[in-house]
Design a protein around this motif. Sequence first.
Motif, PDB file in Angstrom:
ATOM      1  N   PRO A 157      -5.362 -13.406 -44.412  1.00 47.16           N
ATOM      2  CA  PRO A 157      -6.600 -13.486 -45.209  1.00 47.16           C
ATOM      3  C   PRO A 157      -7.854 -13.529 -44.348  1.00 47.16           C
ATOM      4  O   PRO A 157      -8.955 -13.322 -44.858  1.00 47.16           O
ATOM      5  CB  PRO A 157      -6.414 -14.783 -46.005  1.00 47.16           C
ATOM      6  CG  PRO A 157      -5.491 -15.612 -45.172  1.00 47.16           C
ATOM      7  CD  PRO A 157      -4.547 -14.627 -44.538  1.00 47.16           C
ATOM      8  N   SER A 196      -9.474  -8.443 -49.543  1.00 45.02           N
ATOM      9  CA  SER A 196      -8.628  -8.433 -50.729  1.00 45.02           C
ATOM     10  C   SER A 196      -7.467  -7.471 -50.490  1.00 45.02           C
ATOM     11  O   SER A 196      -7.473  -6.703 -49.518  1.00 45.02           O
ATOM     12  CB  SER A 196      -9.409  -8.031 -51.975  1.00 45.02           C
ATOM     13  OG  SER A 196      -8.607  -8.174 -53.136  1.00 45.02           O
ATOM     14  N   ASN A 254       0.551 -19.112 -48.336  1.00 49.40           N
ATOM     15  CA  ASN A 254      -0.853 -18.953 -47.951  1.00 49.40           C
ATOM     16  C   ASN A 254      -1.807 -19.201 -49.118  1.00 49.40           C
ATOM     17  O   ASN A 254      -2.954 -18.743 -49.113  1.00 49.40           O
ATOM     18  CB  ASN A 254      -1.059 -17.540 -47.392  1.00 49.40           C
ATOM     19  CG  ASN A 254      -0.239 -17.288 -46.137  1.00 49.40           C
ATOM     20  OD1 ASN A 254      -0.605 -17.701 -45.054  1.00 49.40           O
ATOM     21  ND2 ASN A 254       0.894 -16.613 -46.304  1.00 49.40           N
ATOM     22  N   ARG A 288      -5.586 -20.069 -48.919  1.00 49.74           N
ATOM     23  CA  ARG A 288      -6.512 -19.152 -48.238  1.00 49.74           C
ATOM     24  C   ARG A 288      -6.576 -17.774 -48.892  1.00 49.74           C
ATOM     25  O   ARG A 288      -7.312 -16.910 -48.426  1.00 49.74           O
ATOM     26  CB  ARG A 288      -6.089 -18.976 -46.774  1.00 49.74           C
ATOM     27  CG  ARG A 288      -6.043 -20.272 -45.958  1.00 49.74           C
ATOM     28  CD  ARG A 288      -5.914 -19.954 -44.487  1.00 49.74           C
ATOM     29  NE  ARG A 288      -4.695 -19.199 -44.199  1.00 49.74           N
ATOM     30  CZ  ARG A 288      -4.560 -18.331 -43.192  1.00 49.74           C
ATOM     31  NH1 ARG A 288      -5.592 -18.086 -42.397  1.00 49.74           N
ATOM     32  NH2 ARG A 288      -3.421 -17.711 -42.985  1.00 49.74           N
ATOM     33  N   LEU A 289      -5.828 -17.566 -49.964  1.00 47.47           N
ATOM     34  CA  LEU A 289      -5.729 -16.232 -50.543  1.00 47.47           C
ATOM     35  C   LEU A 289      -7.043 -15.756 -51.142  1.00 47.47           C
ATOM     36  O   LEU A 289      -7.724 -16.496 -51.849  1.00 47.47           O
ATOM     37  CB  LEU A 289      -4.674 -16.216 -51.657  1.00 47.47           C
ATOM     38  CG  LEU A 289      -3.204 -16.329 -51.256  1.00 47.47           C
ATOM     39  CD1 LEU A 289      -2.344 -16.337 -52.508  1.00 47.47           C
ATOM     40  CD2 LEU A 289      -2.810 -15.185 -50.334  1.00 47.47           C
ATOM     41  N   PRO A 290      -7.385 -14.493 -50.912  1.00 42.52           N
ATOM     42  CA  PRO A 290      -8.494 -13.895 -51.662  1.00 42.52           C
ATOM     43  C   PRO A 290      -7.991 -13.512 -53.053  1.00 42.52           C
ATOM     44  O   PRO A 290      -6.783 -13.541 -53.323  1.00 42.52           O
ATOM     45  CB  PRO A 290      -8.821 -12.644 -50.837  1.00 42.52           C
ATOM     46  CG  PRO A 290      -7.502 -12.247 -50.253  1.00 42.52           C
ATOM     47  CD  PRO A 290      -6.784 -13.547 -49.948  1.00 42.52           C
TER      48      PRO A 290
END
Length: 264
Positions: free
Chosen positions: A156, A161, A200, A203-205
């Motif tokens: 990320p 994205s 994750n 922290r993910l978009p």
Amino acid sequence: MKETFRSIEQSNPSYGIRNLHFVTIKSPQLGTRGDICIYIPENCPMDVPVVILLHGVYGSAWSWPLSSGVHEQVDQAIKEGIIKPLILVMPSDGLWGDGSGYVKHQEQDFEKWIVEDVIAVARQLAPDQISQASKFFIAGLSMGGYGAMRIGARHPDVFTSFAGLSSITSIDEFAHFVEEDLDSYQMDTELSLIDSLIANKERLPYFRFDCGKDDLLLAYNQKLHSKLLEANIPHDYEEFEGGHSWDYWKNNIMKTILFFNLRF
């Protein structure tokens, strides 16, 4: 800019397709040569966003542009002011077996090929357009959807994205497509998409994925969507008419490009 690769072979634009460049590099991560197709629009500005598109099994770097005309769709959308200018980078998966899965293998790291080598060569070849301020996005179809969503979730800090079309969601599903032993794909961690996304999660978009209503992978994508809802991971999921074919991917790739465009 310091050169990153020992050798780069580029197509002559006089003989190529307008704004589409074909590149072969010697990749440190592959230990062999790797192929990339790059679309750069006319009058491309500095700080332009970059969209990496990953192909599926049996394919190569030419698959996205020459099977879907994605570069022509993007070019037209830019000219009509529907989307902002962008660069498309369409690499091969490393050309291992029926498909590398874009994961680490015993002697080659196909994930790092995408995250490190492909991005580095894009910067090297378009230094007047791609800057440190340029945002990177990643998407793919089938095996490429698996690769794009897994890589996007795991990096990320690199990708603003990510998206998948008709995505494979776990290593077991590769059995539908490849003849290679599935043990070859299991040299790393977080190999199912849900594991990568949950690992994750903080922290993910915001990301998206879609699947055709007649696709053999539909049930797997629906299951992934349900598990993401249970894990409270924000995302977009859509289903459209069509199966596991280029007709579906060429007709729906611009939905992902438009989704990315909102984040440029």
